[in-house]
Design an enzyme around this catalytic site. Sequence first.
Site, PDB file in Angstrom:
ATOM      1  CD  GLU A 179     -30.553  14.093 -21.774  1.00 26.46           C
ATOM      2  OE1 GLU A 179     -29.847  13.662 -22.714  1.00 26.46           O
ATOM      3  OE2 GLU A 179     -31.159  15.178 -21.827  1.00 26.46           O
TER       4      GLU A 179
ATOM      5  CD  GLU B 288     -28.399  18.553 -19.560  1.00 23.18           C
ATOM      6  OE1 GLU B 288     -28.375  18.681 -20.808  1.00 23.18           O
ATOM      7  OE2 GLU B 288     -27.911  17.572 -18.965  1.00 23.18           O
TER       8      GLU B 288
END
Length: 443
Positions: free
Chosen positions: A128, A275
């Site tokens: 991320e 995720e």
Amino acid sequence: MDNNNNHYLLCFFMIIFLVGHDHEGLRKGVEGLGCNWGLQATHPLNPNIVVKLMKENGFNKVKLFEADPGALKALGRSGIQVMIGIPNELLAPIASSVSVASAWVEQNVSKYISTNGVDVRYVAVGNEPFLTTYGDKFLNTTFPALQNIQAALIKAGLGRQVKATVPLNADVYQSADSGLPSTGDFRSDIHYLMTSIVKFLSDNGAPLTINIYPFLSLYADPNFPIDFAFFNASGAAPVVDGSITYTNVFEANFDTLISALEKNGFASLPVIIGEVGWPTDGDPNANLVYAQRFNQGLIDRINQGKGTPKRSSPPEIYIFALIDEDKKSIQPGNFERHWGMFNFDGTLKYPLNVGNGSSLVAAKGVKYLSRQWCVMSPQASTTDPNFPGSVEYACTYEIMIDVGKHELPPKTPSSSAAARGKHSYSVMALVFVLALMMKVCVV
């Protein structure tokens, strides 16, 4: 069209923008079920036990956040496909030269494939890295690192077998003011960077990896319609987008990404959900009931091979997470240490049906430390300047003497996640400290 729910859908993307956050031995039922195996734990399970836990519960794909030697060796010849992560702090050196990237690939990919028989499928470059909370910290190094890792994989003869991808938070795309998925596009401040990365992935036959967290909607907005965060719910008003009706935020979020890809000429690019999951503690909405509800709905979708309105084929999905991690930062929220379907010791938090009548089973072969108190050494003194630091260490790490690398504190009879973890041992620590101060020997 329900403008109120469109408001909540738009709010979901704003929340993400701000918060960020088939083989032998495998149980049949869920095809392609993956999980995230994090290693930030004070009492890590033996890697071989974790691999056995995954296999016995039908997980045939796993995502690691780093190239941990113990985990990779345990995954060797297990029949489990592996995505190996590169931490964000390594992006700059890897971006600096192909030789650095080649050294990393040789040490962390090639070696484990050739020596241990690890079935490595992906290298996840960063984690991320474009979160708005990071600012521009990784904007100039992520894409070059991705390019260099891909070049290193090709140089190592692994270009067809292993693909490089970048796990991104869903804040890299957003919808227009209407909040409708069909208006999705990449974030304006990184639009060129995102289209460059997407083109590179497409040219190399690699997928885009996205993390989606409906939980964050409830965490940041108490007025978010709860049912819209879950699957197969009838309580929330749907979002109508032309001929498509959305009944849950997961599908709406995913299709916002698909719209962004379509707008920029990459309608068929494969997408992995890196995720997705639900925590069990640390917030009123982070509880066992909601976590079981969400993850059961998610597994049912995978089991049924269900896609979304814009993508009928199901994406590859990695549930976050397999096991709790009690060393994770709680800066995003107190829930960060409680995403696991299993407690830190491999015991099951809540039941999940993984298909064909099979339910999740707990880890086997876990060794626990004996029930005993830590006691102050006869040579120690409460006037020692190191005494306060030693007490703080004991309280922080549950005052258990770890006599074996992978042995755990004793089981507790409490059923709550908090009592199983640090909270119950904090009480023990308090008693222990008081005993020390009173110079009482506890045995």
